[in-house]
Scaffold this motif. Structure first.
Motif, PDB file in Angstrom:
ATOM      1  N   THR A 157       2.185   1.925  -3.433  1.00  0.00           N
ATOM      2  CA  THR A 157       1.151   2.494  -4.300  1.00  0.00           C
ATOM      3  C   THR A 157       0.992   3.986  -4.029  1.00  0.00           C
ATOM      4  OG1 THR A 157      -0.015   0.376  -4.376  1.00  0.00           O
ATOM      5  CG2 THR A 157      -1.277   2.347  -4.967  1.00  0.00           C
ATOM      6  N   LEU A 158       0.976   4.349  -2.738  1.00  0.00           N
ATOM      7  CA  LEU A 158       0.836   5.754  -2.362  1.00  0.00           C
ATOM      8  C   LEU A 158       2.079   6.558  -2.760  1.00  0.00           C
ATOM      9  CD1 LEU A 158      -0.809   5.173   1.112  1.00  0.00           C
ATOM     10  CD2 LEU A 158      -1.830   6.518  -0.742  1.00  0.00           C
ATOM     11  N   ASP A 186       4.065   5.868  -5.334  1.00  0.00           N
ATOM     12  CA  ASP A 186       3.997   6.052  -6.791  1.00  0.00           C
ATOM     13  C   ASP A 186       3.037   7.188  -7.146  1.00  0.00           C
ATOM     14  OD1 ASP A 186       5.810   4.028  -7.190  1.00  0.00           O
ATOM     15  OD2 ASP A 186       4.290   2.485  -7.606  1.00  0.00           O
ATOM     16  N   GLU A 187       1.919   7.282  -6.425  1.00  0.00           N
ATOM     17  CA  GLU A 187       0.961   8.371  -6.664  1.00  0.00           C
ATOM     18  C   GLU A 187       1.586   9.719  -6.282  1.00  0.00           C
ATOM     19  OE1 GLU A 187      -2.716  10.380  -7.523  1.00  0.00           O
ATOM     20  OE2 GLU A 187      -1.637   8.616  -8.256  1.00  0.00           O
ATOM     21  N   GLY A 188       2.354   9.724  -5.184  1.00  0.00           N
ATOM     22  CA  GLY A 188       3.048  10.936  -4.776  1.00  0.00           C
ATOM     23  C   GLY A 188       4.043  11.404  -5.816  1.00  0.00           C
ATOM     24  N   GLN A 246       0.828  -1.202   0.000  1.00  0.00           N
ATOM     25  CA  GLN A 246       0.000   0.000   0.000  1.00  0.00           C
ATOM     26  C   GLN A 246       0.866   1.257   0.000  1.00  0.00           C
ATOM     27  OE1 GLN A 246      -2.551  -1.374   3.517  1.00  0.00           O
ATOM     28  NE2 GLN A 246      -3.991  -0.112   2.361  1.00  0.00           N
ATOM     29  N   ARG A 265       3.881  10.766  -9.028  1.00  0.00           N
ATOM     30  CA  ARG A 265       3.104  11.267 -10.177  1.00  0.00           C
ATOM     31  C   ARG A 265       2.641  12.707  -9.924  1.00  0.00           C
ATOM     32  NH1 ARG A 265      -1.754  12.288 -11.803  1.00  0.00           N
ATOM     33  NH2 ARG A 265      -2.716  11.730  -9.815  1.00  0.00           N
ATOM     34  N   LEU A 266       2.152  12.959  -8.731  1.00  0.00           N
ATOM     35  CA  LEU A 266       1.682  14.310  -8.384  1.00  0.00           C
ATOM     36  C   LEU A 266       2.846  15.295  -8.318  1.00  0.00           C
ATOM     37  CD1 LEU A 266      -0.865  13.216  -5.632  1.00  0.00           C
ATOM     38  CD2 LEU A 266      -1.458  14.385  -7.772  1.00  0.00           C
ATOM     39  N   SER A 318      -0.109  12.483  -0.189  1.00  0.00           N
ATOM     40  CA  SER A 318       0.008  11.076  -0.579  1.00  0.00           C
ATOM     41  C   SER A 318       1.244  10.429   0.059  1.00  0.00           C
ATOM     42  CB  SER A 318       0.068  10.961  -2.101  1.00  0.00           C
ATOM     43  OG  SER A 318       0.051   9.615  -2.510  1.00  0.00           O
ATOM     44  N   ALA A 358       0.953  15.942  -3.526  1.00  0.00           N
ATOM     45  CA  ALA A 358       2.018  14.942  -3.441  1.00  0.00           C
ATOM     46  C   ALA A 358       2.414  14.697  -1.989  1.00  0.00           C
ATOM     47  CB  ALA A 358       3.227  15.397  -4.250  1.00  0.00           C
ATOM     48  N   LYS A 367       2.076  19.220  -8.536  1.00  0.00           N
ATOM     49  CA  LYS A 367       0.993  19.341  -7.545  1.00  0.00           C
ATOM     50  C   LYS A 367       1.576  18.966  -6.183  1.00  0.00           C
ATOM     51  CE  LYS A 367      -2.584  18.316 -10.987  1.00  0.00           C
ATOM     52  NZ  LYS A 367      -3.668  17.399 -11.414  1.00  0.00           N
TER      53      LYS A 367
END
Length: 373
Positions: free
Chosen positions: A11-12, A14-16, A8, A18-19, A31, A28, A24
């Motif tokens: 995943t968070l 990777d989202e950070g 988990q 991306r942001l 996340s 970021a 953003k």
């Protein structure tokens, strides 16, 4: 079946990332903080968290994140590098140098760290040491054009213009499409008092990036040196249209208008410069000089005094107070101010005072005559 906390967290993370890459930064950070709640030992997440905070100029929090990363992994190259970059961005160049030295003791071939160390040394005006750092960067990566560019800037500060120019040429041979290299080459010619060559370089920077505002401003400055005031004004008009809060462009806009005899418009430009940055001491000073040209001596003194409150050793402001006093027939006070300006910068203000028509009322004053010997 529930996802494992570490998965988990990934995943968070990777989202950070991306942001973060989408700039953003606040999102970021949120996340990444969720990722760190799940896995407080996630070094990469701490590093990215620190970088995002740095982009938001939340420097103290940023450093804390990098410190957390380094507590977990003391030799982490990225954490050491980015922590020093944040310190540099924060203006803490001595602390940044300590960080770069620590990094380079572990990774002596890190050419980017040598280059960044040189940049901090330049900010501290330790130009010869900076040159040595740039030389090490180039030694480890002869194709790293940024080190050649920064080496050129250090050489300009040392007034070694020919050698600086060769350094910029080397950078251009590696990367001809970076407008920053052309801009810095133009700054070299500008410092070397070669306005036409400087304009050619600024034009090349502008060709590569039409919104390179610093190049437009310096092109305007050089056109002013060549007495091409209308062309200079067009440069500043372009900048303030795109960046209406650019205090330096408005200040230069005012100088050009004043040279064109458009004094009231010049004062309006200085007002906009000061509104954009109330601590722009040069704009306060120039505003005072323009007011003196209109015979508004009380307001002129007030404006120049504001400049000197911000920067007490601003020689031009002291000189302009002398001009105001001369216009008012206060010769003793005028000579006092001109003498102080000359003491602060004899190379500039002694020849200026000898030839300045604004001071013609002082020519028969014996103290003033003695000052010019």
């Amino acid at each position: 079946m529930h996802e494992h906390p570490e998965a988990q967290a990934k995943t968070l993370f990777d989202e950070g990332i991306r942001l973060f890459e989408a700039r953003k930064y606040t999102m970021a950070i949120a996340s990444l903080e969720e990722a760190l709640k799940l896995d407080p030992t996630y070094v990469d997440a701490w590093c990215c968290h620190g970088l995002a905070l740095g982009h938001l100029k939340r420097y103290a929090e940023s450093l804390e994140s990098f410190n957390r990363a380094l507590a977990l992994s003391p030799r982490d190259r990225r954490a050491l590098s980015d922590r020093s970059l944040v310190l540099s961005e924060w203006g803490k160049h001595k602390e940044a140098l300590e960080g770069y030295d620590q990094l380079l003791s572990l990774y002596p071939y890190d050419y980017e760290a040598w280059d960044s160390k040189g940049n901090s040394l330049v900010f501290l005006e330790r130009y010869t040491e900076a040159l040595n750092a740039y030389e090490r960067s180039i030694e480890f990566n002869p194709d790293y054009y940024k080190a050649f560019t920064n080496r050129g800037c250090a050489l300009v500060n040392l007034k070694r213009y020919k050698t600086a120019l060769r350094s910029f040429e080397q950078a251009i041979s590696i990367q001809p499409d970076d407008p920053a290299v052309w801009y810095n080459r133009g700054c070299c010619f500008m410092a070397w008092d070669k306005p036409e060559e400087a304009i050619d370089s600024f034009d090349k920077a502008i060709e590569l990036d039409p919104k390179y505002l610093a190049a437009w401003i310096n092109k305007g400055n050089m056109l002013g040196e060549l007495n091409k005031e209308e062309e200079a004004l067009a440069c500043y008009n372009y900048v303030v249209k795109i960046a209406p809060q650019d205090t330096h462009a408005w200040n230069n806009h005012g100088i050009t208008l004043r040279r064109l005899g458009r004094i009231k418009e010049a004062i309006a430009s200085y007002d906009k410069s000061i509104k954009a940055d109330p601590n722009n001491f040069e704009a306060w000073d120039n505003r005072g000089y323009a007011l003196a040209k209109l015979g508004k001596y009380r307001e002129a003194h007030e404006s120049i005094d504001r400049s000197l409150e911000i920067k007490p050793d601003h020689a031009n402001g002291i000189y302009n107070k002398g001009y105001c006093y001369a216009c008012q027939g206060k010769a003793a006070l005028a000579v006092d101010c001109i003498a102080r300006a000359i003491k602060l910068n004899p190379t500039k203000y002694l020849p200026t005072a000898r030839n300045d028509k604004d001071l013609d009322s002082l020519r028969k004053n014996k103290r003033f005559q003695a000052l010019l010997l």
